[in-house]
Scaffold this active site. Structure first.
Site, short mmCIF file in Angstrom:
data_model
loop_
_atom_site.label_atom_id
_atom_site.label_comp_id
_atom_site.label_asym_id
_atom_site.label_seq_id
_atom_site.Cartn_x
_atom_site.Cartn_y
_atom_site.Cartn_z
N GLU A 29 0.78 -1.26 0.25
CA GLU A 29 0.27 0.41 0.16
C GLU A 29 1.18 1.17 -0.22
O GLU A 29 2.06 0.81 0.19
CB GLU A 29 -0.61 -0.32 1.52
CG GLU A 29 -2.25 -0.54 1.13
CD GLU A 29 -2.76 0.27 0.48
OE1 GLU A 29 -2.61 1.32 -0.54
OE2 GLU A 29 -4.20 -0.41 0.03
N ARG A 112 -8.20 0.54 12.39
CA ARG A 112 -6.49 0.92 12.48
C ARG A 112 -6.93 2.45 11.36
O ARG A 112 -7.68 2.22 10.46
CB ARG A 112 -5.70 0.01 11.72
CG ARG A 112 -6.17 0.03 9.96
CD ARG A 112 -4.59 -1.23 9.84
NE ARG A 112 -4.92 -2.37 8.64
CZ ARG A 112 -5.32 -1.68 7.49
NH1 ARG A 112 -5.05 -0.42 6.98
NH2 ARG A 112 -5.43 -2.55 6.46
N ASN A 114 -5.51 3.80 7.25
CA ASN A 114 -5.29 3.03 5.97
C ASN A 114 -5.04 4.22 5.23
O ASN A 114 -4.12 4.98 5.31
CB ASN A 114 -7.22 3.15 6.02
CG ASN A 114 -7.29 1.92 4.55
OD1 ASN A 114 -6.42 0.83 5.00
ND2 ASN A 114 -7.61 2.37 3.98
N ASN A 159 -10.38 5.25 0.93
CA ASN A 159 -9.76 5.35 0.27
C ASN A 159 -9.49 6.30 -0.86
O ASN A 159 -10.69 6.84 -0.71
CB ASN A 159 -9.54 4.03 -0.55
CG ASN A 159 -8.59 2.34 -0.12
OD1 ASN A 159 -7.62 2.55 0.20
ND2 ASN A 159 -9.45 1.57 0.72
N ASP A 209 -9.63 1.38 -4.55
CA ASP A 209 -8.46 1.63 -3.29
C ASP A 209 -7.89 2.60 -3.55
O ASP A 209 -8.22 3.80 -3.45
CB ASP A 209 -8.07 -0.05 -3.16
CG ASP A 209 -7.31 -0.37 -2.66
OD1 ASP A 209 -6.42 0.94 -1.87
OD2 ASP A 209 -7.11 -1.65 -1.55
#
Length: 302
Positions: A29, A112, A114, A159, A209
């Site tokens: 990522e 969490r 991202n 995202n 994404d």
């Protein structure tokens, strides 16, 4: 504004990405180009590793970290402002040492941090994910000179955070919805408003994404489960597809000496043994040269 369609038949057929680094990330990522170091950086969230290499895949470096790194931005002083699973921290990208200064939802252990990106004024806009229950319970933060402010609410998986070249449009997706949104963005205040649908992905195209914006204002979006990166014109029209030989495509960034290399991260997460056998380079870093320039990355303003 010139479309890639004006360049001839190239835009009418998919481009093919090639493996650049066989890093086998579980969840690659956050890829981005650092023009001063002339290196591309990316993270494996699940392995707590920061990777980097030159634009041709050479001089690969793996840096083990003390916690999962989700996204990051570089600062003028050489440090990174990093979104770890447990919160925001200052990080030395050479040693991995970090100093946590803003915990992320400590009362929700199933969430969490991202995806995150810099706006054109140098603010770091970063969201989260509810990994445990996939519920809309995470906020999106704007980090401006060390101050944290919540600008979006009730997100499942943040995202596709990206900004138009003039900084007046913010792109964002809550991944399970399958829709990339565009917001009117106030560059002076860092506030998004007037949400509209920008691009709706079909079920066979995967889920939206990570994204990046090129110098023509088009959005490149990685499609998780769709094995591709798609380019959309500023009005949301699909314009170009890059095929990636891995199904779970997670993030993309334009860079390299000419700013025409598209770096693409992928993931092995959620893949069966049969799927991994069919896509043995899943989890690798891929690259393709494209006929449009990217924007030189900014730095976080301190």
């Amino acid at each position: 504004m010139t479309s890639l369609h004006d360049r001839g038949a190239l835009a009418d057929m998919p481009l093919e990405a090639e493996l650049l680094v066989a890093c086998d990330t579980e969840l690659g990522e956050g890829v981005q180009w650092h023009p001063r170091h002339r290196r591309v950086f990316w993270t494996d969230i699940k392995a707590s590793v920061l990777w980097s290499c030159d634009e041709h895949g050479g001089r690969v470096r793996r840096l083990d970290l003390e916690a999962p790194l989700c996204s990051f931005a570089f600062c003028d002083d050489g440090r990174m402002l990093a979104a770890f699973a447990d919160g925001l921290a200052w990080v030395d990208p050479l040693t991995g040492r970090r100093r946590l200064f803003e915990p992320y939802q400590p009362d929700r252990p199933g969430t969490r941090m991202n995806d995150g990106a810099l706006d054109r004024q140098g603010r770091f806009v970063v969201g989260g994910i509810d990994e445990a229950d996939r519920q809309p319970v995470t906020p999106v933060w704007s980090v401006d000179r060390g101050r944290v402010r919540e600008i979006l609410h009730n997100v499942v998986i943040a995202n596709s955070t990206a900004f138009s070249p003039d900084g007046t449009v913010m792109y964002f997706a809550d991944t399970p919805e399958g829709v990339i949104r565009a917001y009117a963005y106030n560059p002076a205040t860092g506030t998004p408003s007037q949400r509209r649908d920008f691009a709706v992905l079909a079920p066979d195209e995967g889920k939206p994404d990570g994204s990046t914006v090129d110098a023509q204002g088009a959005l490149w979006n990685a499609r998780f489960g769709g094995g591709s990166v798609a380019r959309y014109l500023p009005d949301g029209t699909p314009d170009l597809v890059v095929r990636v030989p891995a199904p779970n495509v997670t993030c993309c960034a334009l860079g390299g000496r000419t700013m025409r290399r598209l770096f693409i991260t992928t993931a092995r997460i959620e893949m069966t043994e049969d799927a991994l056998a069919a896509a043995p380079h899943a989890g690798g870093l891929f690259v393709v040269d494209v006929p449009v320039r990217g924007l030189v990355p900014g730095t976080y303003r301190r």
